[in-house]
Motif scaffolding. Structure first.
Motif, PDB file in Angstrom:
ATOM      1  N   SER A 146      -5.335  11.235  10.875  1.00 30.42           N
ATOM      2  CA  SER A 146      -3.929  11.280  11.236  1.00 30.42           C
ATOM      3  C   SER A 146      -3.082  11.166   9.989  1.00 30.42           C
ATOM      4  CB  SER A 146      -3.602  10.141  12.201  1.00 30.42           C
ATOM      5  OG  SER A 146      -2.205  10.033  12.369  1.00 30.42           O
ATOM      6  N   LYS A 147      -2.260  12.173   9.762  1.00 35.18           N
ATOM      7  CA  LYS A 147      -1.369  12.139   8.608  1.00 35.18           C
ATOM      8  C   LYS A 147      -0.351  11.018   8.753  1.00 35.18           C
ATOM      9  CE  LYS A 147      -1.786  17.088   7.598  1.00 35.18           C
ATOM     10  NZ  LYS A 147      -1.089  18.392   7.539  1.00 35.18           N
ATOM     11  N   LEU A 148       0.073  10.747   9.993  1.00 33.06           N
ATOM     12  CA  LEU A 148       1.048   9.683  10.211  1.00 33.06           C
ATOM     13  C   LEU A 148       0.471   8.321   9.837  1.00 33.06           C
ATOM     14  CD1 LEU A 148       3.776   8.691  11.258  1.00 33.06           C
ATOM     15  CD2 LEU A 148       2.749   8.542  13.539  1.00 33.06           C
ATOM     16  N   ILE A 149      -0.750   8.033  10.268  1.00 34.95           N
ATOM     17  CA  ILE A 149      -1.378   6.748   9.941  1.00 34.95           C
ATOM     18  C   ILE A 149      -1.551   6.602   8.435  1.00 34.95           C
ATOM     19  CG2 ILE A 149      -3.552   5.466  10.072  1.00 34.95           C
ATOM     20  CD1 ILE A 149      -3.791   6.221  12.951  1.00 34.95           C
ATOM     21  N   ILE A 150      -2.050   7.648   7.777  1.00 29.26           N
ATOM     22  CA  ILE A 150      -2.250   7.600   6.321  1.00 29.26           C
ATOM     23  C   ILE A 150      -0.926   7.374   5.602  1.00 29.26           C
ATOM     24  CG2 ILE A 150      -2.954   8.947   4.304  1.00 29.26           C
ATOM     25  CD1 ILE A 150      -5.063  10.271   6.116  1.00 29.26           C
ATOM     26  N   ALA A 151       0.119   8.094   6.036  1.00 33.13           N
ATOM     27  CA  ALA A 151       1.438   7.944   5.417  1.00 33.13           C
ATOM     28  C   ALA A 151       1.978   6.533   5.610  1.00 33.13           C
ATOM     29  CB  ALA A 151       2.408   8.969   5.990  1.00 33.13           C
ATOM     30  N   MET A 152       1.839   5.988   6.817  1.00 28.77           N
ATOM     31  CA  MET A 152       2.338   4.636   7.094  1.00 28.77           C
ATOM     32  C   MET A 152       1.576   3.585   6.288  1.00 28.77           C
ATOM     33  SD  MET A 152       4.949   4.732   9.118  1.00 28.77           S
ATOM     34  CE  MET A 152       5.398   6.157   8.110  1.00 28.77           C
ATOM     35  N   LEU A 153       0.266   3.795   6.108  1.00 27.91           N
ATOM     36  CA  LEU A 153      -0.514   2.866   5.293  1.00 27.91           C
ATOM     37  C   LEU A 153      -0.052   2.887   3.845  1.00 27.91           C
ATOM     38  CD1 LEU A 153      -4.099   3.459   6.758  1.00 27.91           C
ATOM     39  CD2 LEU A 153      -2.751   1.362   6.925  1.00 27.91           C
ATOM     40  N   PHE A 154       0.228   4.078   3.314  1.00 25.51           N
ATOM     41  CA  PHE A 154       0.749   4.189   1.948  1.00 25.51           C
ATOM     42  C   PHE A 154       2.093   3.477   1.828  1.00 25.51           C
ATOM     43  CE2 PHE A 154      -2.596   6.958   0.777  1.00 25.51           C
ATOM     44  CZ  PHE A 154      -2.517   7.190  -0.588  1.00 25.51           C
ATOM     45  N   VAL A 155       2.985   3.717   2.789  1.00 24.68           N
ATOM     46  CA  VAL A 155       4.318   3.101   2.751  1.00 24.68           C
ATOM     47  C   VAL A 155       4.200   1.578   2.802  1.00 24.68           C
ATOM     48  CG1 VAL A 155       6.480   2.811   4.025  1.00 24.68           C
ATOM     49  CG2 VAL A 155       5.510   5.100   3.723  1.00 24.68           C
ATOM     50  N   ALA A 156       3.363   1.072   3.715  1.00 24.49           N
ATOM     51  CA  ALA A 156       3.196  -0.374   3.845  1.00 24.49           C
ATOM     52  C   ALA A 156       2.623  -0.983   2.571  1.00 24.49           C
ATOM     53  CB  ALA A 156       2.292  -0.687   5.035  1.00 24.49           C
ATOM     54  N   ALA A 157       1.608  -0.325   1.985  1.00 29.30           N
ATOM     55  CA  ALA A 157       0.984  -0.850   0.766  1.00 29.30           C
ATOM     56  C   ALA A 157       1.981  -0.895  -0.383  1.00 29.30           C
ATOM     57  CB  ALA A 157      -0.223   0.006   0.390  1.00 29.30           C
ATOM     58  N   ILE A 158       2.749   0.185  -0.547  1.00 24.83           N
ATOM     59  CA  ILE A 158       3.719   0.246  -1.652  1.00 24.83           C
ATOM     60  C   ILE A 158       4.814  -0.801  -1.472  1.00 24.83           C
ATOM     61  CG2 ILE A 158       5.513   1.686  -2.683  1.00 24.83           C
ATOM     62  CD1 ILE A 158       3.643   4.095  -2.129  1.00 24.83           C
ATOM     63  N   MET A 159       5.336  -0.920  -0.240  1.00 22.31           N
ATOM     64  CA  MET A 159       6.401  -1.899   0.009  1.00 22.31           C
ATOM     65  C   MET A 159       5.895  -3.317  -0.218  1.00 22.31           C
ATOM     66  SD  MET A 159       8.305  -0.337   3.386  1.00 22.31           S
ATOM     67  CE  MET A 159       9.505  -1.675   3.441  1.00 22.31           C
ATOM     68  N   TYR A 160       4.715  -3.622   0.318  1.00 21.57           N
ATOM     69  CA  TYR A 160       4.202  -4.986   0.184  1.00 21.57           C
ATOM     70  C   TYR A 160       3.857  -5.309  -1.263  1.00 21.57           C
ATOM     71  CZ  TYR A 160       1.393  -9.164   0.820  1.00 21.57           C
ATOM     72  OH  TYR A 160       0.905 -10.442   0.719  1.00 21.57           O
ATOM     73  N   ASP A 161       3.206  -4.374  -1.949  1.00 25.77           N
ATOM     74  CA  ASP A 161       2.833  -4.619  -3.345  1.00 25.77           C
ATOM     75  C   ASP A 161       4.062  -4.809  -4.217  1.00 25.77           C
ATOM     76  OD1 ASP A 161       0.553  -4.627  -5.359  1.00 25.77           O
ATOM     77  OD2 ASP A 161       1.838  -3.081  -6.213  1.00 25.77           O
ATOM     78  N   SER A 162       5.125  -4.067  -3.939  1.00 26.25           N
ATOM     79  CA  SER A 162       6.346  -4.211  -4.740  1.00 26.25           C
ATOM     80  C   SER A 162       6.969  -5.594  -4.557  1.00 26.25           C
ATOM     81  CB  SER A 162       7.360  -3.119  -4.370  1.00 26.25           C
ATOM     82  OG  SER A 162       7.817  -3.277  -3.044  1.00 26.25           O
ATOM     83  N   THR A 163       6.891  -6.146  -3.340  1.00 27.76           N
ATOM     84  CA  THR A 163       7.430  -7.495  -3.128  1.00 27.76           C
ATOM     85  C   THR A 163       6.621  -8.534  -3.901  1.00 27.76           C
ATOM     86  OG1 THR A 163       6.064  -7.989  -1.174  1.00 27.76           O
ATOM     87  CG2 THR A 163       8.126  -6.839  -0.796  1.00 27.76           C
ATOM     88  N   VAL A 164       5.297  -8.375  -3.912  1.00 26.76           N
ATOM     89  CA  VAL A 164       4.431  -9.336  -4.604  1.00 26.76           C
ATOM     90  C   VAL A 164       4.607  -9.226  -6.115  1.00 26.76           C
ATOM     91  CG1 VAL A 164       2.053 -10.045  -5.021  1.00 26.76           C
ATOM     92  CG2 VAL A 164       2.749  -9.351  -2.725  1.00 26.76           C
ATOM     93  N   VAL A 165       4.564  -7.984  -6.634  1.00 30.14           N
ATOM     94  CA  VAL A 165       4.692  -7.777  -8.080  1.00 30.14           C
ATOM     95  C   VAL A 165       6.035  -8.294  -8.589  1.00 30.14           C
ATOM     96  CG1 VAL A 165       4.914  -6.015  -9.877  1.00 30.14           C
ATOM     97  CG2 VAL A 165       3.090  -5.834  -8.183  1.00 30.14           C
ATOM     98  N   GLY A 166       7.103  -7.944  -7.898  1.00 37.46           N
ATOM     99  CA  GLY A 166       8.431  -8.376  -8.328  1.00 37.46           C
ATOM    100  C   GLY A 166       8.575  -9.886  -8.339  1.00 37.46           C
ATOM    101  N   ALA A 167       8.136 -10.531  -7.255  1.00 35.99           N
ATOM    102  CA  ALA A 167       8.272 -11.982  -7.163  1.00 35.99           C
ATOM    103  C   ALA A 167       7.401 -12.688  -8.195  1.00 35.99           C
ATOM    104  CB  ALA A 167       7.906 -12.442  -5.754  1.00 35.99           C
ATOM    105  N   MET A 168       6.161 -12.236  -8.364  1.00 27.69           N
ATOM    106  CA  MET A 168       5.254 -12.892  -9.301  1.00 27.69           C
ATOM    107  C   MET A 168       5.659 -12.675 -10.754  1.00 27.69           C
ATOM    108  SD  MET A 168       3.216 -14.618  -7.456  1.00 27.69           S
ATOM    109  CE  MET A 168       4.581 -14.795  -6.274  1.00 27.69           C
TER     110      MET A 168
ATOM    111  N   VAL B 277       8.241   0.065 -12.147  1.00 27.28           N
ATOM    112  CA  VAL B 277       9.668   0.140 -11.808  1.00 27.28           C
ATOM    113  C   VAL B 277      10.151  -1.184 -11.223  1.00 27.28           C
ATOM    114  CG1 VAL B 277      11.390   1.297 -10.369  1.00 27.28           C
ATOM    115  CG2 VAL B 277       9.554   2.630 -11.446  1.00 27.28           C
ATOM    116  N   THR B 278       9.374  -1.736 -10.285  1.00 25.11           N
ATOM    117  CA  THR B 278       9.762  -2.986  -9.630  1.00 25.11           C
ATOM    118  C   THR B 278       9.892  -4.121 -10.633  1.00 25.11           C
ATOM    119  OG1 THR B 278       8.664  -2.331  -7.579  1.00 25.11           O
ATOM    120  CG2 THR B 278       9.091  -4.671  -7.882  1.00 25.11           C
ATOM    121  N   SER B 279       8.947  -4.203 -11.566  1.00 25.46           N
ATOM    122  CA  SER B 279       8.985  -5.261 -12.568  1.00 25.46           C
ATOM    123  C   SER B 279      10.280  -5.224 -13.370  1.00 25.46           C
ATOM    124  CB  SER B 279       7.775  -5.130 -13.497  1.00 25.46           C
ATOM    125  OG  SER B 279       7.796  -6.121 -14.496  1.00 25.46           O
ATOM    126  N   ALA B 280      10.660  -4.022 -13.807  1.00 27.25           N
ATOM    127  CA  ALA B 280      11.895  -3.889 -14.584  1.00 27.25           C
ATOM    128  C   ALA B 280      13.124  -4.231 -13.749  1.00 27.25           C
ATOM    129  CB  ALA B 280      12.012  -2.461 -15.120  1.00 27.25           C
TER     130      ALA B 280
END
Length: 447
Positions: free
Chosen positions: A251-273, A393-396
Motif C-alpha cells: 500500500s502506497k498510503l501505508i508506506i507514505a504515512m510511515l515515512f511521514v510519521a518517522a520523519i516527524m517523530y525523528d525531527s522532534t527527538v533530534v531537535g529537542a536532544m 535542517v531541524t538541528s539548525a
C-alpha cells in the motif's frame, strides 16, 4: 539449539563493535580538537571565547560534510546490496569508517593540521556513512526474521547499540586520560577504535552470512505452522528464509504515512536532544561535567526500557499501538522537560520517556511488512536519508529558535517538540484505521 551456520547470520557482534569504536572515536575527536585549538591559541584567558567559537565552527563544518556527502552514494550502495549481496552495503561503509579513523590516528601521531578531518568526513560520507550502514543492518535483520518477531529483533539490535554506546562513552574518557603515547594524547583511544572497526570489517567479510529470502510456493505460504517465514537450506547448505508474499499488503498510503510519521517523530527527538545540553548548562540547573555524564547515562537507559517495552507489548499489541505508546511517552516527557527547574524533575521527565525508542525500529518493522524483501535496502536507506536531511535542517532551526527564546522561556523548544510529536500520531492512526478496515475499504485505499 542454534547451529553454527545460523549464528553466523547474527549482525549483533558488528553492531556492538562498531558502536564501541564510534564512542571511542567521538570522544577522541572532540578532545583532540579541543587540545589543538588550546595549543593554537596559547593565551587561554584572553582567547577563551574565540577558542570555543573555533571548536564550534569546526564541528559545524565537519557534521555538515559527514551528514550530507552520503547523499551521493547511499542509494546506489543500498541498491547494489539489494541486487548483489547485503554485505556490500555493510562492508563499504565499515571500510570508510576504518580509513577515516586511521586519518585521525595519523593526525595525532604526525601532528597534522586539524583540517585533515574534513577530508576524513568526506571519505566517510562517500563510502555511505552511517546512513547506508544502519539502513543495511536494519534490512538484514528484517530479512532474517519473521513478521511476528521482527519488532523484537529490531529493538534487540537497538538495545545492543545503546549498551555498547553506554559502555564506550564511560570507558573513552578514562582511556584518553590514562593511556597515551608520550605527549600524543588520544593515540591509544583512537587505536582501540581503529582495531574495533578492523574487527567489524573482517567479521562482516569472512564470518557473517546473509540470510536469503525466497518466494515460497502456495503450499508453503499456506502451511499453518509457518504462516510467515520458513527456515530452510539452499543448495549450498546455507540457511535462508521463505517469506510468504500473501502476508504482505502493499500500500502506497501505508508506506507514505510511515515515512511521514518517522520523519516527524525523528525531527522532534533530534531537535529537542540538540538543545538539551545547553538547557542543562544554564541557570537554574547549571550542571557540571559529572551531572552531564549522569544525564547522558539516563539517556542510554531508554534503550533498555524500550527493549523491555517491546518484549512485553509485542505479544499483546499491534505495531501501530506500540508506536503510538512510544510517541506519547516521549511527548509527555519532553513536555515535563520544558518546565524543569530542579534536578529531580529532570529525572522524572527522563523516566516518562522510557518508551521513546520504540517508534523508529517498530516503524521500520512495519514498513518491511509492506515491501518486497528485495527492496528492503533501498527503502530503508531512503528512510535514513530522509531522517538525515531533516535532522540537519531541524538541528539548525531548533538552535536558532532556542537562541531567540532563551531570554523569555528557554523550554519553548521542548513545547514545540511535544506539539510535533502529538501531530505524528495522526499518520499512525490512519495506518491503524486502515489495518482494521474491511477488505472492501482496503481495495479502495490500496495503490
Amino acid at each position: 539449539m542454534l547451529s553454527g551456520m545460523e549464528m553466523r547470520t547474527w549482525i549483533e557482534p558488528v553492531v556492538a563493535g562498531a558502536q564501541l569504536a564510534s564512542s571511542f572515536y567521538d570522544t577522541g575527536l572532540l578532545l583532540v580538537v579541543k587540545n589543538y585549538y588550546n595549543q593554537t591559541n596559547s593565551s587561554a584567558h584572553a582567547n577563551e571565547n574565540s577558542q570555543q567559537k573555533a571548536i564550534s565552527n569546526f564541528f559545524i563544518i565537519y557534521k555538515l560534510l559527514d551528514g550530507l556527502t552520503p547523499l551521493l552514494s547511499a542509494y546506489g550502495l543500498a541498491k547494489l546490496g539489494d541486487l548483489k549481496s547485503r554485505k556490500i552495503s555493510i562492508c563499504v561503509p565499515l571500510l570508510g569508517y576504518l580509513l577515516s579513523r586511521i586519518l585521525l590516528l595519523l593526525l595525532i601521531l604526525q601532528m597534522w593540521p586539524i583540517e585533515v578531518m574534513y577530508g576524513a568526513a568526506v571519505l566517510h560520507g562517500l563510502s555511505g556513512g552511517f546512513t547506508t550502514y544502519w539502513a543495511s543492518v536494519m534490512a538484514l535483520v528484517s530479512k532474517g526474521s519473521s513478521e511476528s518477531r521482527r519488532s523484537l529483533r529490531l529493538i534487540i539490535v537497538e538495545l545492543i547499540y545503546g549498551i555498547a554506546g553506554f559502555v564506550g562513552s564511560i570507558a573513552s574518557g578514562h582511556l584518553f586520560v590514562s593511556f597515551h603515547l608520550s605527549y600524543r594524547h588520544g593515540a591509544v583511544l583512537v587505536s582501540c577504535s581503529v582495531a574495533l572497526y578492523a574487527f567489524c570489517l573482517l567479521y562482516s567479510l569472512f564470518v557473517l552470512r546473509v540470510p536469503k529470502t525466497a518466494r515460497s510456493c502456495p503450499l508453503a505460504s499456506a502451511e499453518p505452522n509457518h504462516p510467515d517465514i520458513k527456515l530452510a537450506e539452499d543448495d549450498d547448505g546455507e540457511p535462508h528464509f521463505h517469506e510468504s508474499r500473501s502476508s504482505m499488503v502493499p500500500s502506497k498510503l501505508i508506506i507514505a504515512m510511515l515515512f511521514v510519521a518517522a520523519i516527524m517523530y525523528d525531527s522532534t527527538v533530534v531537535g529537542a536532544m540538540d538543545v538539551l545540553p545547553f538547557f542543562l548548562l544554564k541557570d537554574p540547573l547549571s550542571w557540571g561535567a559529572v551531572y552531564i555524564g549522569y544525564a547522558n547515562a539516563a539517556g542510554f537507559l531508554i534503550f533498555i526500557t524500550s527493549f523491555l517495552g517491546v518484549f512485553m507489548f509485542s505479544r499483546v499489541f499491534r505495531d501501530t499501538t506500540m508506536i503510538m505508546m512510544g510517541i506519547v511517552s516521549f511527548s509527555a516527557g519532553i513536555l515535563i522537560m520544558a518546565f524543569v527547574r530542579w534536578t529531580y524533575l529532570f529525572y522524572i521527565a527522563r523516566g516518562v520517556m522510557l518508551f521513546a525508542l520504540i517508534p523508529l525500529p517498530t516503524i521500520r518493522s512495519l514498513l518491511s511488512k509492506h515491501i518486497e524483501g528485495t527492496s528492503y535496502g533501498k527503502v530503508f536507506v531512503l528512510l535514513q536519508l530522509s531522517l538525515v536531511i531533516t535532522g540537519v535542517v531541524t538541528s539548525a532551526v531548533y538552535n536558532k529558535i532556542y537562541q531567540n527564546t532563551l531570554e523569555w522561556f528557554s523550554g519553548f523548544c521542548f513545547l514545540l517538540s511535544c506539539g510535533i510529536g502529538c501531530l505524528s500520531l495522526i499518520p499512525i492512526s490512519i495506518i491503524a484505521w486502515k489495518q482494521k478496515a474491511p477488505s472492501g475499504s482496503l481495495e479502495i485505499l490500496t495503490d
